[in-house]
Motif scaffolding. Structure first.
Motif, PDB file in Angstrom:
ATOM      1  N   ALA A  14       5.878  10.253 -39.160  1.00  0.00           N
ATOM      2  CA  ALA A  14       5.654   9.862 -37.919  1.00  0.00           C
ATOM      3  C   ALA A  14       4.187   9.188 -37.719  1.00  0.00           C
ATOM      4  O   ALA A  14       3.461   9.384 -38.162  1.00  0.00           O
ATOM      5  CB  ALA A  14       5.735  10.987 -36.687  1.00  0.00           C
ATOM      6  N   GLY A  44       9.075   2.385 -32.656  1.00  0.00           N
ATOM      7  CA  GLY A  44       9.637   3.565 -31.910  1.00  0.00           C
ATOM      8  C   GLY A  44      10.162   4.739 -32.846  1.00  0.00           C
ATOM      9  O   GLY A  44      10.010   5.974 -32.491  1.00  0.00           O
ATOM     10  N   SER A  47       7.615   6.749 -34.154  1.00  0.00           N
ATOM     11  CA  SER A  47       6.543   7.210 -33.151  1.00  0.00           C
ATOM     12  C   SER A  47       6.734   8.803 -32.910  1.00  0.00           C
ATOM     13  O   SER A  47       7.918   9.159 -32.873  1.00  0.00           O
ATOM     14  CB  SER A  47       6.667   6.587 -31.702  1.00  0.00           C
ATOM     15  OG  SER A  47       6.265   5.255 -31.865  1.00  0.00           O
ATOM     16  N   ALA A  53       5.094   5.002 -29.006  1.00  0.00           N
ATOM     17  CA  ALA A  53       5.848   4.115 -28.855  1.00  0.00           C
ATOM     18  C   ALA A  53       5.515   2.714 -28.020  1.00  0.00           C
ATOM     19  O   ALA A  53       5.903   1.848 -28.308  1.00  0.00           O
ATOM     20  CB  ALA A  53       7.463   4.683 -28.579  1.00  0.00           C
ATOM     21  N   TRP A 197      12.257   5.908 -30.443  1.00  0.00           N
ATOM     22  CA  TRP A 197      11.745   7.424 -30.369  1.00  0.00           C
ATOM     23  C   TRP A 197      12.782   8.328 -30.162  1.00  0.00           C
ATOM     24  O   TRP A 197      12.801   9.389 -30.651  1.00  0.00           O
ATOM     25  CB  TRP A 197      10.521   7.386 -29.484  1.00  0.00           C
ATOM     26  CG  TRP A 197       9.872   8.774 -29.309  1.00  0.00           C
ATOM     27  CD1 TRP A 197       9.240   9.426 -29.954  1.00  0.00           C
ATOM     28  CD2 TRP A 197      10.241   9.760 -27.869  1.00  0.00           C
ATOM     29  NE1 TRP A 197       8.831  10.540 -29.392  1.00  0.00           N
ATOM     30  CE2 TRP A 197       9.803  10.822 -28.272  1.00  0.00           C
ATOM     31  CE3 TRP A 197      11.377   9.498 -26.989  1.00  0.00           C
ATOM     32  CZ2 TRP A 197       9.955  11.854 -27.442  1.00  0.00           C
ATOM     33  CZ3 TRP A 197      11.256  10.523 -26.106  1.00  0.00           C
ATOM     34  CH2 TRP A 197      10.732  11.721 -26.416  1.00  0.00           C
ATOM     35  N   ARG A 200      14.799   9.294 -32.987  1.00  0.00           N
ATOM     36  CA  ARG A 200      14.008   9.962 -33.722  1.00  0.00           C
ATOM     37  C   ARG A 200      14.076  11.566 -33.391  1.00  0.00           C
ATOM     38  O   ARG A 200      14.316  12.394 -34.236  1.00  0.00           O
ATOM     39  CB  ARG A 200      12.371   9.647 -34.117  1.00  0.00           C
ATOM     40  CG  ARG A 200      11.732  10.331 -35.171  1.00  0.00           C
ATOM     41  CD  ARG A 200      10.458   9.904 -35.131  1.00  0.00           C
ATOM     42  NE  ARG A 200       9.569  10.513 -36.297  1.00  0.00           N
ATOM     43  CZ  ARG A 200       9.718  10.031 -37.645  1.00  0.00           C
ATOM     44  NH1 ARG A 200       9.999   8.802 -37.901  1.00  0.00           N
ATOM     45  NH2 ARG A 200       8.892  10.679 -38.675  1.00  0.00           N
TER      46      ARG A 200
END
Length: 285
Positions: A14, A44, A47, A53, A197, A200
């Motif tokens: 990240a 993103g 992040s 992001a 993001w 993730r």
């Protein structure tokens, strides 16, 4: 199915606003090798928190203000003034290449920004000129208590006392050429980065096929040369916003706390987008 580049991004460490140099260099590489929307998405996807992001998406959007801005450099657009109800009341002015006045909000103005893009009056016109962050005559004023959203990205007021503008950037009719279009570019780049993001952070990123589809729909219609929303892009934005809210509702606890705090960034523009929709629908009939 998620594109291979997205899957690769999810497998990488990240990136964080707390390590700005690493974030800056990775974003610069994306800006050099990817289309803007893809750069926002992949940023993103890499992040750690929404603020990281948002910063990346915002920097992608700044390339719509100045396409010649170096990929390694960061910038912010300074428009707001305390108590300003109409741009016709703007007090910040430029005279003979120097700028004087005060702007109420500038992201990371005390550290991180290379350039400040200032919308100001030049006689009877609104123009946009840029000033180096830290230029003589630019003062960063003490910040108010941290803002309720993305507090990791402190916003400061700026005071300009005959600060010299850079001679290499000048945009006339700044409201129509920069201020209005930037709302669109910031909206799109921010929601794409937030969506990355969210993927993730999701416990089942590989199963979020609908989110991936609506992200691709918005990204596929994006053009940095655009002057604002068309009806198709507005529909795509709202479809993504709706799906993003659904997916975010099932985020793990730590990520959900960040989301509940920072999702208000997307809500802030709802009134303006509603007005734009009314205008677009009227012009379509």
């Amino acid at each position: 199915m998620m594109p291979d580049l997205w899957v690769q991004a999810l497998s990488l460490p990240a990136l964080s606003v707390t390590t700005p140099y690493t974030l800056r260099m990775n974003l610069a590489r994306l800006l050099r090798t990817s289309e803007p929307a893809e750069a926002a998405i992949i940023s993103g996807l890499r992040s750690d928190i929404p603020a990281s992001a948002f910063l990346a998406g915002y920097q992608v959007a700044m390339r719509a203000v100045d396409s010649s801005l170096s990929p390694e450099q960061w910038a912010c657009l300074c428009v707001s003034e305390k108590g300003l109800r109409s741009l016709s009341e703007m007090s910040t002015c430029i005279d003979n290449g120097v700028i004087s006045g005060r702007k109420s909000h500038a992201m990371l103005a005390d550290s991180g920004m290379d350039w400040l893009y200032i919308i100001a009056r030049d006689q009877s016109d609104l123009v946009c000129r840029r000033v180096k962050a830290g230029e003589q005559g630019v003062s960063v004023l003490p910040s108010d208590p941290a803002q309720p959203v993305v507090p990791e990205l402190a916003h400061h007021a700026l005071e300009f006392n005959e600060a010299h503008v850079d001679s290499h950037f000048h945009c006339a009719d700044a409201h129509n050429e920069i201020n209005k279009p930037f709302r669109y570019h910031e909206d799109v780049m921010t929601i794409l980065a937030f969506s990355g993001w969210c993927l993730r952070m999701s416990d089942s990123a590989s199963d979020q096929s609908k989110l991936v589809t609506v992200m691709q729909a918005l990204a596929g219609g994006y053009r940095m040369s655009s002057k604002g929303y068309c009806l198709e892009q507005l529909n795509a934005f709202e479809a993504l916003a709706e799906e993003l809210m659904t997916v975010a509702a099932a985020l793990p606890a730590a990520a959900a706390d960040y989301w509940q705090r920072d999702r208000r960034l997307l809500v802030m523009g709802q009134k303006a987008r509603s007005i734009i929709r009314q205008r677009l629908e009227l012009s379509a009939h």
